[in-house]
Write an enzyme that holds these catalytic residues in place. Structure first.
Site, PDB file in Angstrom:
ATOM      1  N   ARG A  45      -1.742 -12.944 -33.326  1.00 43.20           N
ATOM      2  CA  ARG A  45      -0.508 -12.404 -32.751  1.00 43.20           C
ATOM      3  C   ARG A  45      -0.723 -10.931 -32.405  1.00 43.20           C
ATOM      4  O   ARG A  45      -0.275 -10.454 -31.368  1.00 43.20           O
ATOM      5  CB  ARG A  45       0.684 -12.574 -33.710  1.00 43.20           C
ATOM      6  CG  ARG A  45       1.898 -11.751 -33.274  1.00 43.20           C
ATOM      7  CD  ARG A  45       3.235 -12.196 -33.866  1.00 43.20           C
ATOM      8  NE  ARG A  45       3.166 -12.571 -35.261  1.00 43.20           N
ATOM      9  CZ  ARG A  45       2.989 -11.727 -36.284  1.00 43.20           C
ATOM     10  NH1 ARG A  45       2.861 -10.433 -36.079  1.00 43.20           N
ATOM     11  NH2 ARG A  45       2.936 -12.178 -37.521  1.00 43.20           N
ATOM     12  N   TYR A  97      16.260  -9.995 -10.053  1.00 39.14           N
ATOM     13  CA  TYR A  97      15.961 -11.378 -10.456  1.00 39.14           C
ATOM     14  C   TYR A  97      17.060 -11.924 -11.378  1.00 39.14           C
ATOM     15  O   TYR A  97      17.509 -11.212 -12.288  1.00 39.14           O
ATOM     16  CB  TYR A  97      14.598 -11.390 -11.171  1.00 39.14           C
ATOM     17  CG  TYR A  97      14.213 -12.728 -11.742  1.00 39.14           C
ATOM     18  CD1 TYR A  97      13.907 -13.796 -10.906  1.00 39.14           C
ATOM     19  CD2 TYR A  97      14.166 -12.935 -13.107  1.00 39.14           C
ATOM     20  CE1 TYR A  97      13.565 -15.036 -11.427  1.00 39.14           C
ATOM     21  CE2 TYR A  97      13.810 -14.166 -13.642  1.00 39.14           C
ATOM     22  CZ  TYR A  97      13.517 -15.212 -12.789  1.00 39.14           C
ATOM     23  OH  TYR A  97      13.174 -16.437 -13.311  1.00 39.14           O
ATOM     24  N   ASP A 171       9.531  -4.019 -11.283  1.00 43.21           N
ATOM     25  CA  ASP A 171       9.098  -5.412 -11.422  1.00 43.21           C
ATOM     26  C   ASP A 171       8.295  -5.717 -10.163  1.00 43.21           C
ATOM     27  O   ASP A 171       8.844  -5.858  -9.076  1.00 43.21           O
ATOM     28  CB  ASP A 171      10.325  -6.318 -11.547  1.00 43.21           C
ATOM     29  CG  ASP A 171       9.950  -7.793 -11.713  1.00 43.21           C
ATOM     30  OD1 ASP A 171       8.855  -8.182 -11.249  1.00 43.21           O
ATOM     31  OD2 ASP A 171      10.762  -8.551 -12.279  1.00 43.21           O
ATOM     32  N   LYS A 196       3.722 -16.055 -11.363  1.00 43.23           N
ATOM     33  CA  LYS A 196       3.812 -16.145  -9.912  1.00 43.23           C
ATOM     34  C   LYS A 196       2.464 -15.826  -9.267  1.00 43.23           C
ATOM     35  O   LYS A 196       1.526 -16.564  -9.460  1.00 43.23           O
ATOM     36  CB  LYS A 196       4.949 -15.232  -9.424  1.00 43.23           C
ATOM     37  CG  LYS A 196       6.232 -15.319 -10.287  1.00 43.23           C
ATOM     38  CD  LYS A 196       6.948 -16.651 -10.217  1.00 43.23           C
ATOM     39  CE  LYS A 196       8.065 -16.798 -11.255  1.00 43.23           C
ATOM     40  NZ  LYS A 196       9.056 -15.737 -11.286  1.00 43.23           N
TER      41      LYS A 196
END
Ligand SMILES: *Cc1c(COP(=O)(O)O)cnc(C)c1O
Length: 381
Positions: A45, A97, A171, A196
């Site tokens: 982690r 978004y 972004d 994306k």
């Protein structure tokens, strides 16, 4: 090194264990320690070598110093928002978004962190909307689904000169670092949905943060480990593999989208086309300055309204009716009923007759043929 070389090599020297040329998928949760507390990696982690490679690669592509990878774009965005305190204010693009709008409004508002929304293309608007408690200015350019353009360098200058000195967050999902590098234009933090264009093949969900500031990086790295929304090593491997062809894909996405936008603009059943590569787009000049090309996303409005829009998207054979974007294959959707359903009754609501394309890397003539047959049912007046 130049961009295309970095895309193939950054963060990925041959593996020190056996010389594997491709970054190994370190599928392990823990690492052996030589002595107590003596190990480069201890728990996955906190850090994992496959993730490190991805973080260094995306940082290099953005011209940034530090990268941090997450389980999704939203996990990356959430981690940036955890820098805020109750009473802080976020100023965001007015067609941000949908998931970002939702996390502002339905997750962080409960903790006393409030967002307001402005047209980022208008600097006077932005200046007027900044508050003494504004900690983040949150920008997307091009935006989704209307492909509006904001001037990143001008916003960076504005934010820097404001008394509150908020952080400028961009972004960069829609452009990808191949087309636009916000840190080099003065932004403080870049976030990505690597799901994306970075991943590029619609086969992985992933997110990345890139920044230069050492202290801010230490805080975000602490949060990455403390909150734990980290990606698995296989997901990191898939994004790394996708990135190797990012420059080639973005060139083709942009060339295909430009052709399709021009074709749609001349189509009698189409009333409006939104694409920053069209000379009459209001953000065209800014986009020319800050982007290498105009990207693969195109939106348009069909004549005949919502019912016709739905028929058109259900008639395409090559364009797949689906949400998401940025993969090698072309997708089509109706934002009002799909990706933007969560902002239906908000100021971000979009025209129900709007159709959004994620233009893939197929032969553009096949894509145009497909749109032509699908649009044949739309009225031309
Ligand atoms: C998809 C997307 C996100 C969210 O990313 P996920 O990987 O789906 O969590 C954030 N911003 C933009 C612009 C996006 O397109």
């Amino acid at each position: 090194m130049r961009f295309d070389t970095l895309a193939v090599h950054a963060g990925q020297p041959p593996d020190p264990a056996y010389g594997a040329v491709m970054t190994p998928i370190y599928q392990t949760s823990t690492f052996a320690q030589k002595r107590v507390g003596e190990a480069e990696y201890d728990y996955a982690r906190t850090a994992n070598p496959t993730r490190t490679a991805l973080q260094q690669c995306v940082a290099a592509l953005e011209g940034g110093k530090h990268g941090l990878a997450f389980a999704s774009g939203m996990a990356a965005i959430d981690t940036v928002l955890r820098l805020l305190r109750p009473g802080d204010h976020i100023l965001a693009s007015n067609d941000v978004y949908g998931g970002t709008y939702r996390i502002f409004k339905r997750v962080y508002a409960i903790y006393g962190i409030h967002a307001s929304f402005v047209e980022m293309g208008d600097l006077d608007n932005v200046r007027a909307a900044l508050q003494p408690n504004t900690r983040l200015v949150w920008v997307e350019t091009p935006t989704n689904p209307l492909l509006k353009i904001a001037d990143i360098a001008a916003l960076a200058e504005l934010v820097r000169s404001h008394a509150a000195r908020p952080w400028l967050v961009v972004d960069n999902t829609f452009a990808s670092p191949y087309l636009q590098q916000p840190l080099l234009l003065g932004a403080d933090i870049v976030v990505h949905s690597a799901t994306k264009y970075l991943g590029g093949h619609s086969d992985v969900v992933n997110g990345v943060i890139v920044l230069n500031d050492d202290a801010l990086h230490a805080q975000l790295k602490f949060l990455q480990n403390a909150v734990g929304a980290v990606p698995g090593p296989f997901d990191c491997f898939l994004v790394l593999r996708g990135i190797k062809t990012l420059p080639l894909r973005m060139e083709r996405h942009s060339a295909n989208a430009q052709r399709i936008a021009e074709w749609l603009a001349a189509h009698p059943a189409v009333s409006r086309v939104f694409y920053p590569g069209l000379p009459d787009h209001p953000g065209h000049a800014t986009a020319r300055r800050q982007m290498r090309a105009f990207g693969g996303m195109v939106s348009f409005v069909v004549k005949g309204g919502a019912a016709v829009a739905r028929q058109v998207v259900e008639r395409t054979r090559l364009f797949t009716l689906a949400e998401s974007l940025g993969g090698v294959e072309s997708l089509i959707e109706v934002p009002a009923a799909m990706t933007h359903a969560s902002v239906a009754d908000s100021p971000l609501a979009v025209d129900p007759a709007l159709i959004r394309l994620s233009v893939g890397i197929e032969d553009v003539d096949d894509l145009i043929d497909d749109l032509a047959q699908a649009l044949a049912i739309a009225p031309t007046a």
